[in-house]
Write a protein that holds these residues in place. Structure first.
Motif, PDB file in Angstrom:
ATOM      1  N   HIS A  45       0.793  -1.281   0.560  1.00  0.00           N
ATOM      2  CA  HIS A  45       0.081   0.416  -0.091  1.00  0.00           C
ATOM      3  C   HIS A  45       0.232   1.111   0.387  1.00  0.00           C
ATOM      4  O   HIS A  45       2.101   1.258   0.172  1.00  0.00           O
ATOM      5  CB  HIS A  45      -0.746   0.108   1.442  1.00  0.00           C
ATOM      6  N   GLN A  46       0.815   2.433  -0.615  1.00  0.00           N
ATOM      7  CA  GLN A  46       1.135   3.498  -0.551  1.00  0.00           C
ATOM      8  C   GLN A  46       1.133   4.665   0.251  1.00  0.00           C
ATOM      9  O   GLN A  46      -0.116   5.503  -0.433  1.00  0.00           O
ATOM     10  CB  GLN A  46       2.201   3.552  -2.194  1.00  0.00           C
ATOM     11  N   PRO A  47       1.834   5.675   0.329  1.00  0.00           N
ATOM     12  CA  PRO A  47       3.615   5.284   0.703  1.00  0.00           C
ATOM     13  C   PRO A  47       3.257   3.436   1.740  1.00  0.00           C
ATOM     14  O   PRO A  47       2.741   3.800   3.087  1.00  0.00           O
ATOM     15  CB  PRO A  47       4.116   6.182   1.387  1.00  0.00           C
ATOM     16  N   ALA A  48       4.553   2.573   1.854  1.00  0.00           N
ATOM     17  CA  ALA A  48       4.044   1.771   2.206  1.00  0.00           C
ATOM     18  C   ALA A  48       5.018   1.849   3.794  1.00  0.00           C
ATOM     19  O   ALA A  48       3.908   1.098   4.497  1.00  0.00           O
ATOM     20  CB  ALA A  48       4.787   0.815   1.644  1.00  0.00           C
ATOM     21  N   ASN A  87       8.441   2.744  15.046  1.00  0.00           N
ATOM     22  CA  ASN A  87       8.663   3.976  13.943  1.00  0.00           C
ATOM     23  C   ASN A  87       9.638   3.394  13.216  1.00  0.00           C
ATOM     24  O   ASN A  87      10.686   2.555  13.675  1.00  0.00           O
ATOM     25  CB  ASN A  87      10.028   5.155  13.994  1.00  0.00           C
ATOM     26  N   PRO A  88       9.946   3.001  11.616  1.00  0.00           N
ATOM     27  CA  PRO A  88      11.038   2.078  10.704  1.00  0.00           C
ATOM     28  C   PRO A  88      12.874   2.430  10.627  1.00  0.00           C
ATOM     29  O   PRO A  88      12.716   2.142  10.424  1.00  0.00           O
ATOM     30  CB  PRO A  88      10.060   2.296   9.217  1.00  0.00           C
ATOM     31  N   SER A  89      12.674   3.580  11.225  1.00  0.00           N
ATOM     32  CA  SER A  89      14.142   4.191  11.240  1.00  0.00           C
ATOM     33  C   SER A  89      15.149   3.675  12.205  1.00  0.00           C
ATOM     34  O   SER A  89      16.238   3.877  12.582  1.00  0.00           O
ATOM     35  CB  SER A  89      14.362   5.899  11.233  1.00  0.00           C
ATOM     36  N   ARG A  90      14.050   3.133  13.535  1.00  0.00           N
ATOM     37  CA  ARG A  90      15.482   2.218  14.492  1.00  0.00           C
ATOM     38  C   ARG A  90      14.537   1.015  14.477  1.00  0.00           C
ATOM     39  O   ARG A  90      13.208   0.602  14.368  1.00  0.00           O
ATOM     40  CB  ARG A  90      14.861   3.182  15.606  1.00  0.00           C
ATOM     41  N   MET A  91      15.367   0.523  15.335  1.00  0.00           N
ATOM     42  CA  MET A  91      14.683  -0.833  16.040  1.00  0.00           C
ATOM     43  C   MET A  91      14.300  -0.633  17.962  1.00  0.00           C
ATOM     44  O   MET A  91      13.817   0.205  18.296  1.00  0.00           O
ATOM     45  CB  MET A  91      16.149  -1.848  16.078  1.00  0.00           C
ATOM     46  N   HIS A  92      13.432  -1.521  17.646  1.00  0.00           N
ATOM     47  CA  HIS A  92      12.304  -1.175  19.207  1.00  0.00           C
ATOM     48  C   HIS A  92      12.549  -2.832  19.488  1.00  0.00           C
ATOM     49  O   HIS A  92      12.254  -3.799  19.009  1.00  0.00           O
ATOM     50  CB  HIS A  92      10.899  -1.498  18.913  1.00  0.00           C
ATOM     51  N   GLU A 103      13.086  -4.023   5.390  1.00  0.00           N
ATOM     52  CA  GLU A 103      12.391  -2.848   4.004  1.00  0.00           C
ATOM     53  C   GLU A 103      11.165  -1.449   3.817  1.00  0.00           C
ATOM     54  O   GLU A 103      10.764  -2.210   5.115  1.00  0.00           O
ATOM     55  CB  GLU A 103      12.697  -3.497   2.766  1.00  0.00           C
ATOM     56  N   ALA A 104      12.103  -0.534   3.977  1.00  0.00           N
ATOM     57  CA  ALA A 104      11.408   0.521   3.879  1.00  0.00           C
ATOM     58  C   ALA A 104      10.983   1.726   3.024  1.00  0.00           C
ATOM     59  O   ALA A 104      12.044   2.808   3.455  1.00  0.00           O
ATOM     60  CB  ALA A 104      11.211   1.148   5.721  1.00  0.00           C
ATOM     61  N   THR A 105      10.453   1.569   2.099  1.00  0.00           N
ATOM     62  CA  THR A 105      11.018   2.259   1.114  1.00  0.00           C
ATOM     63  C   THR A 105       8.805   2.405   1.061  1.00  0.00           C
ATOM     64  O   THR A 105       8.324   1.860   0.637  1.00  0.00           O
ATOM     65  CB  THR A 105      10.636   1.578  -0.531  1.00  0.00           C
ATOM     66  N   GLU A 106       8.786   3.584  -0.066  1.00  0.00           N
ATOM     67  CA  GLU A 106       7.878   4.178  -0.321  1.00  0.00           C
ATOM     68  C   GLU A 106       6.805   3.333  -1.623  1.00  0.00           C
ATOM     69  O   GLU A 106       6.030   2.836  -1.061  1.00  0.00           O
ATOM     70  CB  GLU A 106       7.118   5.110  -1.865  1.00  0.00           C
ATOM     71  N   GLU A 107       7.299   1.921  -1.499  1.00  0.00           N
ATOM     72  CA  GLU A 107       6.624   1.016  -2.707  1.00  0.00           C
ATOM     73  C   GLU A 107       6.317  -0.662  -1.314  1.00  0.00           C
ATOM     74  O   GLU A 107       5.579  -1.030  -1.948  1.00  0.00           O
ATOM     75  CB  GLU A 107       7.739   0.589  -3.573  1.00  0.00           C
ATOM     76  N   ARG A 108       7.371  -0.686  -0.834  1.00  0.00           N
ATOM     77  CA  ARG A 108       7.089  -2.141  -0.368  1.00  0.00           C
ATOM     78  C   ARG A 108       7.734  -1.346   1.129  1.00  0.00           C
ATOM     79  O   ARG A 108       9.131  -1.116   1.187  1.00  0.00           O
ATOM     80  CB  ARG A 108       7.925  -2.462  -0.597  1.00  0.00           C
ATOM     81  N   CYS A 109       6.739  -1.711   2.355  1.00  0.00           N
ATOM     82  CA  CYS A 109       7.756  -1.956   4.009  1.00  0.00           C
ATOM     83  C   CYS A 109       7.260  -3.123   4.007  1.00  0.00           C
ATOM     84  O   CYS A 109       6.427  -4.045   4.380  1.00  0.00           O
ATOM     85  CB  CYS A 109       6.482  -0.434   4.087  1.00  0.00           C
ATOM     86  N   THR A 110       8.443  -3.988   5.090  1.00  0.00           N
ATOM     87  CA  THR A 110       8.050  -4.743   5.899  1.00  0.00           C
ATOM     88  C   THR A 110       8.272  -4.722   7.321  1.00  0.00           C
ATOM     89  O   THR A 110       9.926  -4.128   7.564  1.00  0.00           O
ATOM     90  CB  THR A 110       9.117  -6.016   5.314  1.00  0.00           C
TER      91      THR A 110
END
Ligand code: SAH
Length: 465
Positions: free
Chosen positions: A9-12, A22-27, A42-49
């Motif tokens: 789904h975009q933005p992923a 928050n995708p930019s750090r580890m929890h 992975e954390a891009t506009e197209e796909r995020c996991t």
């Protein structure tokens, strides 16, 4: 052990908002069984996991704990599959890390939490008793595309056959909360390891988490049996899941009814006034054997048990959960035995003829009839006034005319109310019933009386003519 959840789904990267991580750090978090981390490979506009990685500490798990019966010796406590497979510990981690998302709440993207989006979940090593076929039987009816591959016991020795683990990928367009809820319920159903205490709360939890999908799931019985393990609890849950038409949500409704109505009516603490009024009418009649029909969590029963005049107090409700609550609140084990011995709680529905209800002096029916579908009222009338036939019936129901005076109230006092009557409507109904079944009806207001709108609640008192 790992679980990944991906979206296109975009933005992923909105997945980070949905999961509240928050995708930019580890929890990371520490649990009794080990450590859990959530990070985004992975954390891009197209796909995020998002990946949930669990490091289970098999030694820590058994520290200070004796072997359980059925466990094969000390070695099994140390050498086991817990570190390597997705199992019930994952459920704890899902609840702790993704609980808000599982409940469908998202401050930053509330509308996205309500939206079905393309999601893929992968569990590369899921312990699945029942194998690949059972995994499919669980997830396919929920609308998932399922890829499940049983993992061989040993890749070097294919002749040894498959292990009880599968590599599972689920894909569907769903709300994230649905995906998490399905995993939350079905991972332990597949795992079946006995490591946590299962009590009656689990029945409620299962029913709550199963809302909207479990009652119609073709594997409903296996899911419930495996989730709850105990036959008694399983039966308790299944009975509710197959409740007769029109009463599907009896427990939920009852609970909310109590809470919501209490909130609306708080300013006049109307409910206490109502219960006191009902008790007083029954006391005055000289009744000794009393029914409380639709007793809910047993507030009136507790009042009645305090009165020595009453020799038998029988509560009945259609909702098991309410009855369990009533049992807990009344706590008969802590009452003197002469008081406790007066009490009986029955499971039953007021729209079915029931021999257990005969032979009573009085019956209370407090805030119940408005929960019955109007076409079923006729059945209720016969069940109570023709077959059970107590000498006295004390029945209360909201007075709709008063609703304008409840601040902020639009519509009914509770969404499960099938109707709320004006004084005229109630009196019309009650007089009709009295005439048909040979009773006399009288009416009393309950709560502060407004000159135009009457009182918030109305009580009908029916005596055998
Ligand atoms: N009398 C209680 C509870 C009122 S709420 C009190 O005043 O506190 C309504 C109750 O009616 C709920 O507990 C609900 O489970 C019960 N109920 C609804 N339909 C019923 C039915 N057909 N038979 C028996 N109880 C029913």
């Amino acid at each position: 052990m790992i679980l990944t959840i991906s979206t296109t789904h975009q933005p992923a990267t909105d997945l980070g908002y949905l999961l509240h991580k928050n995708p930019s750090r580890m929890h990371s978090g520490e649990f009794g069984f080990g450590k859990v981390h959530v990070l985004y490979p992975e954390a891009t506009e197209e796909r995020c996991t998002a990946a949930m990685v669990m490091e289970v500490d098999p030694v820590g798990l058994v520290r200070g704990r004796k072997g359980q019966p059925g466990e094969s010796g000390v070695l099994a406590q140390y050498v086991n599959d817990r570190p390597y497979s997705a199992n019930s510990f994952m459920v704890t981690a899902i609840r702790e890390f993704f609980g808000t998302a599982m409940n469908g709440r998202c401050k930053e993207r509330p509308e996205l939490a309500e939206t079905a989006i393309p999601l893929t979940a992968r569990l590369p090593s899921l312990r699945a008793k029942g194998g690949e076929a059972f995994v499919r039987a669980l997830f396919e009816p929920l609308g998932y595309e399922v890829e499940a591959r049983a993992l061989p016991l040993d890749q070097e020795f294919p002749e040894w056959g498959d292990s009880p683990y599968v590599d599972l990928t689920l894909s569907a367009t769903k709300r994230l909360s649905e995906l998490l809820t399905h995993l939350y319920v079905l991972i332990p159903v597949l795992d079946m390891a006995k490591h946590y205490w299962i009590d009656e709360d689990e029945v409620e939890k299962l029913l709550k988490r199963g809302e909207g999908w479990l009652a119609t799931h073709p594997q409903k019985e296996s899911i419930t049996r495996r989730y709850l393990r105990h036959r008694r609890l399983t039966n308790l849950a299944l009975e509710q899941l197959v409740a007769p038409e029109g009463e599907e949500d009896a427990d939920e409704q009852a609970e909310e009814a109590a809470a919501q109505e209490e909130a609306v009516e708080r300013r006049v603490s109307l409910h206490d006034q109502r219960l006191n009024a009902v008790r007083d009418v029954i006391l005055e009649s000289g009744a000794k054997r009393v029914l409380d029909l639709g007793c809910g969590e047993g507030k009136l029963i507790r009042l009645l048990l305090k009165e020595t005049q009453f020799e038998a107090v029988v509560g009945m409700d259609v909702s098991h959960v309410q009855l369990e609550k009533a049992h807990q609140r009344i706590n008969p084990d802590r009452l003197p035995s002469r008081v406790a011995s007066k009490l009986t709680l029955l499971h039953g529905s007021l729209v079915y003829r029931d021999a257990r209800l005969t032979g009573f002096d009085a019956a209370a029916v407090v805030e119940v009839i408005e929960h019955l579908d109007e076409p079923r009222l006729a059945a209720f009338e016969r069940v109570l006034f023709e077959f059970a036939r107590p000498k006295l019936v004390v029945l209360t129901t909201p007075n709709r005319e008063y609703n304008d005076l409840f601040e902020g109230l639009t519509g009914f006092r509770h969404r499960d109310h099938r109707f709320e009557w004006t004084r005229g409507e109630f009196e019309g109904w009650a007089n009709g019933v009295a005439a048909r079944f040979g009773y006399r009806a009288e009416f009393q207001p309950v709560g502060p009386v407004d000159p135009e709108r009457g009182a918030p609640s109305q009580m009908g008192i029916f005596g055998i003519a």
